[in-house]
Structures are given as C-alpha cells and as structure tokens.
Scaffold this motif. Structure first.
Motif, short mmCIF file in Angstrom:
data_model
loop_
_atom_site.label_atom_id
_atom_site.label_comp_id
_atom_site.label_asym_id
_atom_site.label_seq_id
_atom_site.Cartn_x
_atom_site.Cartn_y
_atom_site.Cartn_z
N PRO A 32 0.79 -1.24 0.00
CA PRO A 32 0.00 0.00 0.00
C PRO A 32 0.82 1.29 0.00
CG PRO A 32 -1.01 -1.58 1.47
CD PRO A 32 0.31 -2.18 1.02
N GLU A 33 1.97 1.30 0.65
CA GLU A 33 2.75 2.53 0.74
C GLU A 33 3.76 2.70 -0.38
OE1 GLU A 33 2.79 0.29 3.47
OE2 GLU A 33 1.04 1.22 4.35
N GLY A 34 3.91 1.70 -1.25
CA GLY A 34 4.91 1.87 -2.29
C GLY A 34 5.28 0.61 -3.03
N MET A 35 6.55 0.57 -3.44
CA MET A 35 7.03 -0.51 -4.29
C MET A 35 8.50 -0.77 -3.96
SD MET A 35 7.32 -0.35 -8.44
CE MET A 35 8.63 0.87 -8.46
N ILE A 36 8.87 -2.04 -4.01
CA ILE A 36 10.25 -2.44 -3.78
C ILE A 36 10.75 -3.13 -5.05
CG2 ILE A 36 11.79 -3.91 -2.43
CD1 ILE A 36 9.51 -3.71 -0.22
N ARG A 37 11.83 -2.62 -5.61
CA ARG A 37 12.45 -3.27 -6.78
C ARG A 37 13.20 -4.49 -6.29
NH1 ARG A 37 14.59 0.37 -11.39
NH2 ARG A 37 15.98 -1.40 -11.48
#
Length: 89
Positions: A32-37
């Motif tokens: 929900p708060e973002g994205m991790i590559r």
C-alpha cells in the motif's frame, strides 16, 4: 541459524503482491505505501513463496533451475531477511 525448517511453507504477506514491472524492467513487490524493486535472485525466491512449497522443495527447485549446488544457506538467509521485513510469513 534461522527459524526456517525444511517443511515450512513461506508465503507472501497479505499486504504484498509481486509482479513484473515493464517500466522498471524487473520484478517488484507492491504494497500500500509503495514498491520495492527486486533483484533477480530475490524475485526467483519470492516467486516460489506460495504457501504450498516447502523450504526444502524451494531450495531444490532453485538448485535444479540454475544448476547451482548448495544454495540452501543463501536462500535461508534471504528468507530470514524477507520475514524480518514482513514480506513473507
């Protein structure tokens, strides 16, 4: 030493979803708060964290797929880090 047994069946945490991100040209872990590559090894391990595959089978599959022996210690280390970040349960 990690808390993972060979029979444990890791799964992605309920707040996370993994997918290929064309714009990033890599797999990402969405939450929900973002994205991790994710780098390729992390993505390959997390792809197999389906809640059905045991740690022993996951390691054996990775060793077979990539023709690399003795991946167990590296996989367990990653699983422990991923659990610490709440990516998997």
């Amino acid at each position: 030493m990690t808390g993972w047994t060979d029979s444990a069946q890791p799964a992605l945490g309920t707040m996370y979803r993994m997918q290929w991100e064309e714009a990033q040209q890599c797999h990402v872990l969405l939450f929900p708060e973002g994205m991790i590559r994710l780098n390729e090894p992390a993505a390959e391990i997390l792809k197999r964290c389906d809640g059905k595959t045991s740690v022993a089978a996951l390691v054996a599959d990775l060793e077979s797929t990539f023709g690399e022996p003795d991946l167990r210690a590296d996989v367990l280390e990653f699983l422990e880090q991923a659990r610490g970040r709440h990516w998997i349960r």
